[in-house]
Design a protein around this motif. Sequence first.
Motif, PDB file in Angstrom:
ATOM      1  N   TYR A  39      38.140  57.102  40.327  1.00  0.00           N
ATOM      2  CA  TYR A  39      37.798  55.701  40.062  1.00  0.00           C
ATOM      3  C   TYR A  39      38.382  55.300  38.712  1.00  0.00           C
ATOM      4  O   TYR A  39      37.989  55.817  37.667  1.00  0.00           O
ATOM      5  CB  TYR A  39      36.274  55.558  40.066  1.00  0.00           C
ATOM      6  CG  TYR A  39      35.763  54.158  39.829  1.00  0.00           C
ATOM      7  CD1 TYR A  39      35.965  53.151  40.764  1.00  0.00           C
ATOM      8  CD2 TYR A  39      35.040  53.854  38.666  1.00  0.00           C
ATOM      9  CE1 TYR A  39      35.474  51.871  40.545  1.00  0.00           C
ATOM     10  CE2 TYR A  39      34.543  52.573  38.451  1.00  0.00           C
ATOM     11  CZ  TYR A  39      34.769  51.588  39.389  1.00  0.00           C
ATOM     12  OH  TYR A  39      34.282  50.321  39.182  1.00  0.00           O
ATOM     13  N   TYR A  40      39.337  54.359  38.739  1.00  0.00           N
ATOM     14  CA  TYR A  40      39.986  53.953  37.492  1.00  0.00           C
ATOM     15  C   TYR A  40      39.317  52.716  36.900  1.00  0.00           C
ATOM     16  O   TYR A  40      38.954  51.768  37.614  1.00  0.00           O
ATOM     17  CB  TYR A  40      41.467  53.645  37.718  1.00  0.00           C
ATOM     18  CG  TYR A  40      42.168  53.250  36.436  1.00  0.00           C
ATOM     19  CD1 TYR A  40      42.575  54.225  35.527  1.00  0.00           C
ATOM     20  CD2 TYR A  40      42.362  51.909  36.112  1.00  0.00           C
ATOM     21  CE1 TYR A  40      43.185  53.867  34.325  1.00  0.00           C
ATOM     22  CE2 TYR A  40      42.967  51.548  34.919  1.00  0.00           C
ATOM     23  CZ  TYR A  40      43.370  52.533  34.032  1.00  0.00           C
ATOM     24  OH  TYR A  40      43.957  52.168  32.835  1.00  0.00           O
ATOM     25  N   TYR A  52      40.863  51.277  42.730  1.00  0.00           N
ATOM     26  CA  TYR A  52      40.881  50.271  41.673  1.00  0.00           C
ATOM     27  C   TYR A  52      40.755  48.874  42.265  1.00  0.00           C
ATOM     28  O   TYR A  52      41.461  48.515  43.209  1.00  0.00           O
ATOM     29  CB  TYR A  52      42.172  50.333  40.852  1.00  0.00           C
ATOM     30  CG  TYR A  52      42.153  49.363  39.688  1.00  0.00           C
ATOM     31  CD1 TYR A  52      41.271  49.553  38.631  1.00  0.00           C
ATOM     32  CD2 TYR A  52      42.992  48.251  39.668  1.00  0.00           C
ATOM     33  CE1 TYR A  52      41.231  48.651  37.574  1.00  0.00           C
ATOM     34  CE2 TYR A  52      42.958  47.353  38.611  1.00  0.00           C
ATOM     35  CZ  TYR A  52      42.074  47.558  37.564  1.00  0.00           C
ATOM     36  OH  TYR A  52      42.013  46.660  36.528  1.00  0.00           O
ATOM     37  N   TYR A  53      39.831  48.094  41.694  1.00  0.00           N
ATOM     38  CA  TYR A  53      39.611  46.711  42.116  1.00  0.00           C
ATOM     39  C   TYR A  53      39.839  45.791  40.926  1.00  0.00           C
ATOM     40  O   TYR A  53      39.068  45.792  39.966  1.00  0.00           O
ATOM     41  CB  TYR A  53      38.186  46.538  42.668  1.00  0.00           C
ATOM     42  CG  TYR A  53      37.973  47.238  43.989  1.00  0.00           C
ATOM     43  CD1 TYR A  53      38.285  46.595  45.194  1.00  0.00           C
ATOM     44  CD2 TYR A  53      37.478  48.541  44.035  1.00  0.00           C
ATOM     45  CE1 TYR A  53      38.098  47.238  46.411  1.00  0.00           C
ATOM     46  CE2 TYR A  53      37.291  49.183  45.247  1.00  0.00           C
ATOM     47  CZ  TYR A  53      37.599  48.526  46.435  1.00  0.00           C
ATOM     48  OH  TYR A  53      37.425  49.177  47.643  1.00  0.00           O
ATOM     49  N   GLU A  54      40.893  45.026  40.983  1.00  0.00           N
ATOM     50  CA  GLU A  54      41.230  44.115  39.885  1.00  0.00           C
ATOM     51  C   GLU A  54      40.103  43.131  39.594  1.00  0.00           C
ATOM     52  O   GLU A  54      39.833  42.799  38.442  1.00  0.00           O
ATOM     53  CB  GLU A  54      42.506  43.342  40.228  1.00  0.00           C
ATOM     54  CG  GLU A  54      43.746  44.199  40.344  1.00  0.00           C
ATOM     55  CD  GLU A  54      44.979  43.386  40.697  1.00  0.00           C
ATOM     56  OE1 GLU A  54      44.957  42.145  40.514  1.00  0.00           O
ATOM     57  OE2 GLU A  54      45.970  43.974  41.156  1.00  0.00           O
ATOM     58  N   ASP A  55      39.457  42.647  40.656  1.00  0.00           N
ATOM     59  CA  ASP A  55      38.419  41.628  40.481  1.00  0.00           C
ATOM     60  C   ASP A  55      37.205  42.166  39.734  1.00  0.00           C
ATOM     61  O   ASP A  55      36.425  41.389  39.174  1.00  0.00           O
ATOM     62  CB  ASP A  55      37.988  41.078  41.839  1.00  0.00           C
ATOM     63  CG  ASP A  55      39.120  40.356  42.545  1.00  0.00           C
ATOM     64  OD1 ASP A  55      39.982  39.791  41.846  1.00  0.00           O
ATOM     65  OD2 ASP A  55      39.156  40.360  43.790  1.00  0.00           O
ATOM     66  N   ASP A  56      37.011  43.495  39.734  1.00  0.00           N
ATOM     67  CA  ASP A  56      35.907  44.092  38.982  1.00  0.00           C
ATOM     68  C   ASP A  56      36.260  44.273  37.515  1.00  0.00           C
ATOM     69  O   ASP A  56      35.404  44.635  36.707  1.00  0.00           O
ATOM     70  CB  ASP A  56      35.537  45.465  39.563  1.00  0.00           C
ATOM     71  CG  ASP A  56      34.937  45.364  40.953  1.00  0.00           C
ATOM     72  OD1 ASP A  56      34.587  44.247  41.367  1.00  0.00           O
ATOM     73  OD2 ASP A  56      34.820  46.408  41.622  1.00  0.00           O
ATOM     74  N   ALA A  96      45.687  44.625  34.797  1.00  0.00           N
ATOM     75  CA  ALA A  96      46.746  45.305  35.545  1.00  0.00           C
ATOM     76  C   ALA A  96      47.052  46.641  34.884  1.00  0.00           C
ATOM     77  O   ALA A  96      47.637  46.679  33.789  1.00  0.00           O
ATOM     78  CB  ALA A  96      48.001  44.442  35.592  1.00  0.00           C
ATOM     79  N   PRO A  97      46.694  47.760  35.505  1.00  0.00           N
ATOM     80  CA  PRO A  97      46.952  49.084  34.919  1.00  0.00           C
ATOM     81  C   PRO A  97      48.443  49.399  34.844  1.00  0.00           C
ATOM     82  O   PRO A  97      49.251  48.841  35.601  1.00  0.00           O
ATOM     83  CB  PRO A  97      46.248  50.043  35.888  1.00  0.00           C
ATOM     84  CG  PRO A  97      45.276  49.194  36.660  1.00  0.00           C
ATOM     85  CD  PRO A  97      45.940  47.854  36.772  1.00  0.00           C
ATOM     86  N   SER A 145      45.360  34.260  47.557  1.00  0.00           N
ATOM     87  CA  SER A 145      45.129  35.370  46.625  1.00  0.00           C
ATOM     88  C   SER A 145      45.127  36.708  47.356  1.00  0.00           C
ATOM     89  O   SER A 145      45.601  37.719  46.828  1.00  0.00           O
ATOM     90  CB  SER A 145      43.817  35.172  45.862  1.00  0.00           C
ATOM     91  OG  SER A 145      42.688  35.258  46.726  1.00  0.00           O
ATOM     92  N   LYS A 146      44.609  36.728  48.578  1.00  0.00           N
ATOM     93  CA  LYS A 146      44.618  37.961  49.371  1.00  0.00           C
ATOM     94  C   LYS A 146      46.042  38.353  49.744  1.00  0.00           C
ATOM     95  O   LYS A 146      46.426  39.526  49.652  1.00  0.00           O
ATOM     96  CB  LYS A 146      43.763  37.792  50.622  1.00  0.00           C
ATOM     97  CG  LYS A 146      42.268  37.677  50.347  1.00  0.00           C
ATOM     98  CD  LYS A 146      41.479  37.417  51.627  1.00  0.00           C
ATOM     99  CE  LYS A 146      39.998  37.246  51.326  1.00  0.00           C
ATOM    100  NZ  LYS A 146      39.210  36.980  52.556  1.00  0.00           N
ATOM    101  N   LYS A 147      46.826  37.377  50.156  1.00  0.00           N
ATOM    102  CA  LYS A 147      48.230  37.660  50.499  1.00  0.00           C
ATOM    103  C   LYS A 147      48.978  38.224  49.296  1.00  0.00           C
ATOM    104  O   LYS A 147      49.739  39.194  49.414  1.00  0.00           O
ATOM    105  CB  LYS A 147      48.917  36.383  50.981  1.00  0.00           C
ATOM    106  CG  LYS A 147      48.492  35.897  52.357  1.00  0.00           C
ATOM    107  CD  LYS A 147      49.246  34.616  52.685  1.00  0.00           C
ATOM    108  CE  LYS A 147      48.851  34.046  54.015  1.00  0.00           C
ATOM    109  NZ  LYS A 147      49.577  32.791  54.323  1.00  0.00           N
ATOM    110  N   ALA A 148      48.785  37.591  48.150  1.00  0.00           N
ATOM    111  CA  ALA A 148      49.495  38.020  46.940  1.00  0.00           C
ATOM    112  C   ALA A 148      49.105  39.446  46.556  1.00  0.00           C
ATOM    113  O   ALA A 148      49.966  40.257  46.185  1.00  0.00           O
ATOM    114  CB  ALA A 148      49.194  37.062  45.798  1.00  0.00           C
ATOM    115  N   MET A 149      47.810  39.754  46.645  1.00  0.00           N
ATOM    116  CA  MET A 149      47.367  41.094  46.266  1.00  0.00           C
ATOM    117  C   MET A 149      47.836  42.132  47.278  1.00  0.00           C
ATOM    118  O   MET A 149      48.248  43.235  46.899  1.00  0.00           O
ATOM    119  CB  MET A 149      45.843  41.139  46.128  1.00  0.00           C
ATOM    120  CG  MET A 149      45.332  42.445  45.527  1.00  0.00           C
ATOM    121  SD  MET A 149      43.549  42.462  45.248  1.00  0.00           S
ATOM    122  CE  MET A 149      43.390  41.297  43.888  1.00  0.00           C
TER     123      MET A 149
END
Length: 348
Positions: free
Chosen positions: A200-201, A234-238, A243-244, A278-282
């Motif tokens: 978990y990052y 990894y979840y960006e929204d959390d 951006a790692p 946003s889902k498409k982009a991610m």
Amino acid sequence: MWKDQQRAKFLKFKIKEQAVVYFKHIFLALFCGALFCGVLYGENPNKISKQNSKSDFIWGVTIDDGWYEDAQDASGAKLQSIVRALQALPAKPTVRVVMSKEISPHEYEPLFRRLSEVSYVMACPVDSYEMSSYKSVKSYEKRFADAFAALAPYVAIWEIGNEINGEGWLGDDANFIAAKMIAAFELIHKKGAKTALTAYYTPSGAQKTQMREWLRKFVPQDMKEGLDYLFVSYYEDDNEGFAPDWSEIFTDLQSAFPASKLGIGECGNTASDATQASKKAMMRRYYTMPRYVKNYVGGYFWWYFVQDCATGAEAGASNGKNRGAHDKAEAADELLKSLSEAIGEAYR
């Protein structure tokens, strides 16, 4: 930030908890659906014969328990739509099935059997949020032994620990958590099956012990040398969109786990205000990631694959009370197309 992460994890857990009730009622539907899906939906004639040109790449999606509550009848429509969505992808996917503690492994057999006919399967017998409910190493090991006995013919990879270094929701004793992880690894590894560990990052400072430090400290050397896959959730929204530096992360992991194949173990657009765009982009951002290091094999395992890309609605539903179902089906088809395009682009 940490509280936001815990709330996100809690919501993920509540979906699973509520869904268990529904699973018992639709088990017969899954069984019947498994019998008939193969007749209703044929293989995609344009399917790439290998997972990617390098043959070892993984195009992963996740099936959690959240979709069970959407199955309102005994038609098996939901399972059929999942199978259809998997078959629509341009490369044979790897489906990560997150299992609930309240559901015995043998009850999953029809689902695993059907999924194995159209995909590779990675079994997750214990999700991170249920780790703390296993009060002994033996009970955790038994869960994997039972799962292996019931599902081994259908499983390509066994996830022996999920988000293993997460702080708080897995428990407070890292040594105890590690002992459970090691017991599961030894059990599956000795049977000659492939094992995966998902870490978990978080950005620096979000947890007391950083991911790389936890892995170096608590994963024994024989496991570092014998683990088949090491994935990173990894979840960006959390993490406020942070951006790692994935190149740095995977370079470091390859140094510590030179024998393991590496990749992303969970991702998804989990924000409450997530949109189609946003889902498409991610999706595109993750599924078209470069091969950062020699051992990198992709993965990704979009968490909301079923909710985002598969529905049980009929394509022809177009009026009255079916309008909402029709719109939902169109949205799912749109995201499935976007995911397929991203995989196709990465393959080329």
